[in-house]
Each structure stands twice: as structure tokens, then as C-alpha cells.
Design an enzyme around this catalytic site. Structure first.
Site, mmCIF file in Angstrom:
data_model
loop_
_atom_site.group_PDB
_atom_site.id
_atom_site.type_symbol
_atom_site.label_atom_id
_atom_site.label_comp_id
_atom_site.label_asym_id
_atom_site.label_seq_id
_atom_site.Cartn_x
_atom_site.Cartn_y
_atom_site.Cartn_z
ATOM 1 C CG HIS A 1 -14.718 24.128 -66.822
ATOM 2 N ND1 HIS A 1 -14.602 23.692 -68.122
ATOM 3 C CD2 HIS A 1 -14.202 25.386 -66.796
ATOM 4 C CE1 HIS A 1 -14.037 24.639 -68.831
ATOM 5 N NE2 HIS A 1 -13.772 25.673 -68.058
ATOM 6 C CG ASN B 1 -11.205 26.029 -70.477
ATOM 7 O OD1 ASN B 1 -12.254 25.542 -70.893
ATOM 8 N ND2 ASN B 1 -11.181 27.082 -69.667
ATOM 9 C CB CYS C 1 -16.480 27.198 -68.683
ATOM 10 S SG CYS C 1 -15.301 27.935 -69.809
HETATM 11 N N1 ACO Z 1 3.712 32.195 -70.297
HETATM 12 C C1 ACO Z 1 4.581 32.842 -69.509
HETATM 13 N N2 ACO Z 1 4.213 33.802 -68.644
HETATM 14 C C2 ACO Z 1 2.915 34.108 -68.574
HETATM 15 C C3 ACO Z 1 1.938 33.478 -69.385
HETATM 16 C C4 ACO Z 1 2.382 32.488 -70.278
HETATM 17 N N3 ACO Z 1 1.550 31.817 -71.083
HETATM 18 N N4 ACO Z 1 0.725 33.988 -69.091
HETATM 19 C C5 ACO Z 1 0.921 34.912 -68.130
HETATM 20 N N5 ACO Z 1 2.237 34.983 -67.830
HETATM 21 C C6 ACO Z 1 2.895 35.847 -66.869
HETATM 22 C C7 ACO Z 1 2.075 37.067 -66.516
HETATM 23 O O1 ACO Z 1 2.283 38.083 -67.463
HETATM 24 C C8 ACO Z 1 2.609 37.417 -65.146
HETATM 25 O O2 ACO Z 1 3.787 38.146 -65.315
HETATM 26 P P1 ACO Z 1 4.087 39.437 -64.387
HETATM 27 O O3 ACO Z 1 4.136 38.874 -62.988
HETATM 28 O O4 ACO Z 1 5.377 39.912 -64.924
HETATM 29 O O5 ACO Z 1 2.938 40.350 -64.618
HETATM 30 C C9 ACO Z 1 2.985 36.075 -64.545
HETATM 31 O O6 ACO Z 1 3.052 35.153 -65.629
HETATM 32 C C10 ACO Z 1 1.989 35.564 -63.521
HETATM 33 O O7 ACO Z 1 0.689 35.739 -64.034
HETATM 34 P P2 ACO Z 1 -0.556 35.266 -63.248
HETATM 35 O O8 ACO Z 1 -1.794 35.686 -63.991
HETATM 36 O O9 ACO Z 1 -0.454 35.636 -61.809
HETATM 37 O O10 ACO Z 1 -0.379 33.696 -63.335
HETATM 38 P P3 ACO Z 1 -1.227 32.619 -62.601
HETATM 39 O O11 ACO Z 1 -0.361 31.787 -61.768
HETATM 40 O O12 ACO Z 1 -2.475 33.187 -61.985
HETATM 41 O O13 ACO Z 1 -1.692 31.697 -63.817
HETATM 42 C C11 ACO Z 1 -3.655 31.358 -65.162
HETATM 43 C C12 ACO Z 1 -2.463 32.264 -64.874
HETATM 44 C C13 ACO Z 1 -3.117 30.033 -65.631
HETATM 45 C C14 ACO Z 1 -4.480 32.000 -66.285
HETATM 46 C C15 ACO Z 1 -4.501 31.183 -63.899
HETATM 47 O O14 ACO Z 1 -4.746 32.424 -63.294
HETATM 48 C C16 ACO Z 1 -5.825 30.517 -64.176
HETATM 49 O O15 ACO Z 1 -5.904 29.352 -64.531
HETATM 50 N N6 ACO Z 1 -6.929 31.240 -63.965
HETATM 51 C C17 ACO Z 1 -8.256 30.681 -64.150
HETATM 52 C C18 ACO Z 1 -8.650 30.644 -65.569
HETATM 53 C C19 ACO Z 1 -9.962 29.877 -65.675
HETATM 54 O O16 ACO Z 1 -10.251 29.033 -64.877
HETATM 55 N N7 ACO Z 1 -10.796 30.153 -66.642
HETATM 56 C C20 ACO Z 1 -12.027 29.354 -66.607
HETATM 57 C C21 ACO Z 1 -13.089 29.903 -67.230
HETATM 58 S S1 ACO Z 1 -12.943 29.820 -68.938
HETATM 59 C C22 ACO Z 1 -14.475 30.269 -69.602
HETATM 60 O O17 ACO Z 1 -15.476 30.482 -68.962
HETATM 61 C C23 ACO Z 1 -14.511 30.429 -71.102
#
Ligand code: ACO
Length: 333
Positions: free
Chosen positions: A258, A288, A116
């Protein structure tokens, strides 16, 4: 960083996004998720997905064609094409295929992989060739079709990504230097946080000669780690690029990050004290799109008349590697 040498302007942009759209409710029928969860945690509601007969080279060429036309050039004027992608049609690279589709036969073309961060890294790379006087007219493309590498049964990742391509034309400029500053980093110690890795099985060719054969496995990501990294490192790298550009955060007209997560964009803007009206965001519509997300957002904002000639844009890419970088430029000539 900014070095003396030829002056640079970014004179054209273009983008292409596939017509197939998948909504949060559609995903709710594939995995255990909901529109409410996805919207509140990410800000995403749709993603555009490439059909089986669409190639990465095709969408890249479409975006590049628009950018070249906006710059008032023809493909034969182009000296260099850099294609930032993690999802080429061919592991040997897709840039030369894009060159062929464009008919840009006076250019040399190569791929660059930095997930990214790819578009920002490619733009900075292009700038070095122009600064040194080697090339004058460069097309930089960011394009990815990550839908081909997602585990559509993994709710942690499948809700995040979409497909698309964006491009800009960078040119040597006689009058004013419009590429004001940049900075870029990588940290392989966090490589495990986000991967699209090769995994193979042993195959014995003859006694004591064993190789591996296999393919790449779908994206795995530690979302929390990547989130923390982005919120900490992106404001820092933008500050450094501003320092190299010798301007202050108040001089920024538009912030184009990004498009990974609306919460990351808000947190970065808050840390930099940049008002939300200056933050360009389109991830609600596209999710994304990896290397494509910044040039698609730039192209839409330019064509909407939001970004005007001379506006100062601060842009930052971040992602797998881990890698991150920022570039500060004035739009147009
Ligand atoms: N729907 C429902 N629940 C979900 C989902 C979903 N799609 N995905 C995860 N959960 C659950 C998890 O299992 C977890 O459950 P648990 O507490 O029972 O274990 C709960 O939701 C919370 O999960 P978290 O990972 O803490 O959720 P968070 O608030 O961090 O959001 C997210 C997740 C959206 C992925 C976030 O962490 C994020 O955006 N991270 C950055 C990703 C990013 O920027 N990537 C960029 C680079 S991409 C590249 O280089 C190709």
C-alpha cells in the site's frame, strides 16, 4: 492461508486516475508546509484529485472496464463485483451502480470497507467465492476519493492523500493455482489512530425520543502510531502469507505495498531483506490513494512490461481499523 478447491488466476488489471494534479508547492500555499518536508518525510510530490463532477462509481467502472478487457472477457461474463472503498457515492453502496455502468448484468455486486486494506481484503474475499466453486469470474476494485473527506487546512493529513481507482479480474483457472497464500488481521484496539468518523447533533423528535443527525468529519490520524504499526505488522503478515504459500522471500519477484509512505516501504523491504529494485512504488505521483493504491501500482507495472506472466508478487495493504493483510500470487494465467 490457502485451502483446497478451485484454482485461481489473476488475469487482468486496469486503473484510472483523475487528470487534476496538485503539487507540494501548491499545498505550501494552502498550509504551512514545504516541498522539502513532504518529499523527505513521505516521498510524495503530486496527487491526482477528482473534479466535482467525477463520481467514485465512474472511476471504478473505468478501471474495471480495462481489467475486464485485459482478461479477454466482456462485462456480461462477470459473476461478482466487489468494490473496496471507504468513500462510496452513496452510503448504501456504490458497487451496484458500477455494475450498471459496466453493463455487467449477470453479476452480483457489493461494497467492502476496510480502508487502505480494502483491496487486499476484497481480493481474498473474491478468492473464497472462486475456491468454493460458487463464482468463476470476479472483478475486484479498489477505489477512493479521499479528497472529499480531507481537512485541507490540516497539514498533518492533506499532504498525504490522492484519488484513484484500480481493478483486477480473478478467474477460476483449470491449469495452475496462482493465488499462493494470504493472511489478514484487524485490531480494533487501535481504532482511534485513524478515523473518518460520523459526528452528529442531538435532535428531539418528540418527548423522550432523541436521535442524532449529522455527517462524517474529515480524516484524523496519529501519523506516528500508524507508522510504527505499519513497520511492525506488514513484514510479519507478509512472512505469514509466504509461509501459507510455502515459498520463501527469495521467491518474491515484486513487492507491492500500500503506497502510504516511501519510508514505510523502505523499512518493510529492509526487514524482509527484499532489494529495493523489487519494490514497486508510484506514490511520488499519486500519494496515498487508499484502497486504490495497490491495483494502480500493479496495473502500471504490468502495462510498463515490468511485471511479466508468472512473476511472484507479494502485496500488503494496511490502514484504518486498524486492518492489515497480505496476499501472494503469480501474475497472469
Ligand atoms: N509539513 C510540515 N510539518 C509538518 C507536516 C507538514 N505537512 N505535517 C506534520 N508536520 C510537523 C508536525 O506538526 C510535527 O511538528 P512538531 O514536532 O512541532 O509537533 C513534525 O512535523 C513531526 O511530525 P511527525 O508526525 O513526527 O512526522 P513524521 O516524521 O512521523 O511524518 C507522517 C508524518 C508522514 C504522517 C508519518 O507519520 C506517516 O507516514 N505515518 C503513516 C501514515 C500512514 O501510513 N497512513 C496509512 C494509512 S491511510 C488509511 O488507512 C486511509
Amino acid at each position: 492461508m490457502n485451502a483446497s478447491g478451485a484454482k485461481i488466476a489473476i488475469t487482468g488489471c486496469g486503473s484510472f486516475t483523475p487528470t487534476q494534479v496538485i503539487t507540494n508547492d501548491d499545498l505550501g500555499r494552502l498550509v504551512d508546509t514545504s516541498d522539502e518536508w513532504i518529499r523527505t518525510r513521505t516521498g510524495i510530490s503530486h496527487r491526482h484529485l477528482a473534479s466535482p463532477d467525477t463520481s467514485l462509481s465512474d472511476i471504478s467502472a473505468q478501471a474495471a472496464q480495462e481489467a475486464i478487457a485485459m482478461a479477454g472477457l466482456t462485462p456480461k461474463d462477470i459473476d461478482l463485483i466487489i468494490l473496496a472503498t471507504s468513500t462510496p457515492d452513496d452510503l448504501f453502496g456504490s458497487a451496484a451502480k458500477v455494475q450498471q455502468l459496466l453493463g455487467a448484468y449477470n453479476a452480483v455486486a457489493f461494497d467492502l470497507t476496510a480502508a487502505c486494506s480494502g483491496f487486499v481484503f476484497a481480493l481474498i474475499t473474491a478468492a473464497q467465492f472462486i475456491r468454493t466453486g460458487v463464482y468463476q469470474r470476479v472483478v475486484v476494485i479498489g477505489a477512493d476519493i479521499l479528497s472529499r473527506w480531507i481537512d485541507w487546512s490540516d497539514r498533518n493529513t492533506c499532504v498525504l492523500f490522492g484519488d484513484g481507482a484500480g481493478a483486477v479480474v480473478c478467474q477460476a483457472n483449470l491449469h495452475e493455482d496462482r493465488l499462493l497464500g494470504f493472511d489478514m488481521y484487524s485490531d480494533g484496539r487501535q481504532h482511534h489512530s485513524l478515523n473518518l468518523s460520523y459526528g452528529g447533533q442531538e435532535k428531539t423528535l418528540k418527548d423522550e425520543i432523541t436521535i442524532s443527525q449529522g455527517t462524517y468529519h474529515p480524516i484524523t490520524m496519529n501519523g506516528r502510531e500508524v507508522y510504527r504499526f505499519a513497520v511492525a505488522k506488514v513484514p510479519e503478515v507478509i512472512e505469514r502469507a509466504l509461509f501459507h504459500a510455502n515459498i520463501s522471500r527469495d521467491d518474491i519477484d515484486w513487492l507491492i505495498l500500500h503506497q502510504a509512505n516511501q519510508r514505510i516501504m523502505c523499512a518493510v523491504a529492509q526487514r524482509l531483506k527484499i532489494p529495493s529494485e523489487k519494490v514497486i512504488a508510484n506514490l511520488e505521483e499519486y500519494g496515498n490513494t487508499s484502497a486504490a493504491s495497490i491495483p494502480i501500482a500493479l496495473d502500471e507495472a504490468v502495462r510498463d512490461g515490468k511485471i511479466k506472466t508468472g512473476d511472484v508478487i507479494a502485496s500488503s495493504g494496511f490502514g484504518a481499523g486498524l486492518t492489515w493483510g497480505a496476499v501472494i500470487f503469480r501474475w497472469g494465467i
